[in-house]
Write an enzyme that holds these catalytic residues in place. Structure first.
Site, PDB file in Angstrom:
ATOM      1  N   CYS A  34       0.837  -1.204   0.000  1.00 42.81           N
ATOM      2  CA  CYS A  34       0.000   0.000   0.000  1.00 42.81           C
ATOM      3  C   CYS A  34       0.867   1.247   0.000  1.00 42.81           C
ATOM      4  CB  CYS A  34      -0.896   0.043   1.250  1.00 42.81           C
ATOM      5  SG  CYS A  34      -1.920  -1.409   1.502  1.00 42.81           S
ATOM      6  N   ASP A 422      18.428  38.581 -14.087  1.00 43.28           N
ATOM      7  CA  ASP A 422      17.141  38.652 -14.776  1.00 43.28           C
ATOM      8  C   ASP A 422      16.347  39.867 -14.275  1.00 43.28           C
ATOM      9  OD1 ASP A 422      14.964  36.947 -16.379  1.00 43.28           O
ATOM     10  OD2 ASP A 422      14.025  37.787 -14.591  1.00 43.28           O
TER      11      ASP A 422
END
Length: 463
Positions: A34, A422
């Site tokens: 599981c 940037d």
């Protein structure tokens, strides 16, 4: 790979979904495995083992739980964060390289021998490349069985199995049911494939859609409210996908030219939306900086958008050098029209005439050099060594550090890229009270490692 039993047991006992994909719970008394968040009763300690992958569980004879569907858990964020050969192998297997080229092809892409690659993967994941690919084939088959009306023989070959018998045996072994029994409860979708792509909460869906929507190119992608649609070039043909984030998962509606492309399509959509990230771990580091703490508190779960096609991102980066996003979109739109309405591959880009490139001659030359490098084997889709790819990009004419870093952030999925020069990053920094001088900003950003890419996305949002 050693897993701490106590930590894993506590996570599984509290059904902590944050650990889904990190490990799997195998129950020796029922022979079922599981995900940690499975709602079933927690078994006794003596009946539990914790394994690092679904493939490892399957290799040791455990069947997948049909209640929690462990094979559909979000992938471990480790494989996107890391840049070593094991992580690159996992990404390539998810993209279907073993199904298309076999283990020899995978090993050749990575530059390792098959035997050494098997040792590395088994040491960390408890299973080699064949077992990992087999686990993925089974998941792909289950999706096709439950969401399409394809004949089961067609499902077998579309999933990558070599024979119908191999397909039947694998499905029975992993799911404990025959393929026809899995289909009994299915509601065939007809036409497009409708899937759920799970993620770890929180997910800032608006941030994702805003980022992608602001950069759409007609013919390639589009945003409409809370959905994002785009085309993709896949190994066997062109596909289109519509993605809609909802609580807990992203609804994906896929139209494939060839159903063999389902696994790579899912893998690339997950990379595009950064669905395997661990947002709590990322936000914890960023929120430790007082200048980002309030931003993170108000906007948890911001992701770092990736790519479905590394070359496309690289072209976008080159076109976007020193121009606005709007101007770059205009140039890209003309390029797409010249290519026949779809984003070209490397060969298609090289075949375009000069008048298809609405840009200076030098930049056109950069795009052609980039396409030639990709045609010669430069891997921009997550399978290449990040340092080697960066070095190869910097060797191309007209490609500098900003372009290389942008490609690393989006195409290579590097979580720790920073772009201090940037303009958008600097404006966002100023808006948050951070230094906007590149050197001072880069120095400040050191405290955001190893998640500086996520800080970049947040700064862009404030620009």
């Amino acid at each position: 790979m050693e897993l701490d039993f106590e930590r894993c047991y506590r996570a599984a006992a509290t059904r902590d979904g944050r650990f889904d994909g990190f490990f799997f719970t195998a129950v020796t008394s029922t022979r079922i495995y599981c995900r940690p968040s499975c709602p079933a009763l927690m078994p006794k300690r003596e009946n539990v083992r914790f394994l690092p992958s679904a493939a490892a569980a399957q290799r040791e004879g455990f069947r997948a739980c049909l209640r929690c569907r462990p094979d559909a858990a979000p992938g471990s964020p480790e494989w996107n964060v890391r840049a070593d050969v094991v992580a690159r192998a996992v990404r390539l297997i998810a993209d279907g390289v073993v199904d298309r080229s076999g283990v020899p092809g995978l090993a050749a892409r990575l530059g390792y021998t098959e035997r050494h690659l098997h040792r590395l993967l088994t040491a960390e994941l408890g299973a080699g490349p064949i077992a990992l690919a087999r686990a993925q084939r089974a998941q792909t088959a289950r999706i096709l069985i439950e969401t399409t009306t394809l004949g089961l023989a067609d499902v077998a070959f579309a999933s990558g199995f070599g024979s119908v018998r191999q397909f039947n045996d694998t499905i029975r072994e992993i799911y404990g049911r025959a393929p026809s029994q899995l289909r009994e409860k299915a509601a065939p979708a007809g036409g497009a494939l409708r899937l759920r792509l799970p993620y770890r909460a929180p997910l800032h869906a608006d941030a994702l859609l805003d980022f992608l929507g602001h950069r759409t190119v007609p013919g390639i992608d589009a945003r409409d409210g809370d959905t994002y649609t785009r085309t993709m070039r896949l190994p066997h043909g062109v596909a289109s996908v519509t993605l809609k984030p909802v609580p807990g998962y992203v609804n994906a509606e896929l139209t494939l030219a060839d159903v063999r492309d389902l696994a790579p399509a899912v893998s690339r959509c997950r990379r595009l939306l950064d669905l395997d990230a661990d947002p709590e771990a990322i936000d914890e580091v960023l929120a430790a900086d007082p200048t980002l703490a309030e931003e993170v508190r108000k906007n948890p779960g911001v992701r770092s958008p990736g790519a479905t096609d590394g070359l496309e991102i690289a072209v976008r980066a080159v076109v976007g050098q020193q121009v606005s996003v709007a101007s770059a979109r205009t140039v890209l739109s003309k390029l797409v029209v010249a290519a026949g309405g779809a984003f070209p591959d490397a060969a298609g880009l090289l075949a375009l005439p000069d008048n298809a490139f609405a840009m200076p001659t030098a930049r056109r030359g950069t795009l052609r050099a980039l396409a030639a490098a990709v045609g010669d084997g430069l891997d921009l889709d997550g399978g290449g060594d990040r340092d080697e790819v960066r070095a190869a990009l910097l060797d191309l004419p007209g490609v500098g550090s900003w372009t290389t870093d942008y490609i690393a952030l989006r195409a290579l999925g590097d979580p720790d890229v920073f772009l201090p020069t940037d303009l958008g990053v600097r404006r966002g920094a100023a808006a948050l009270g951070l230094p906007s001088d590149p050197k001072r900003l880069a120095a400040h950003a050191e405290r955001w490692r190893p998640w500086r890419s996520y800080a970049v996305i947040r700064l862009w949002r404030h620009a």
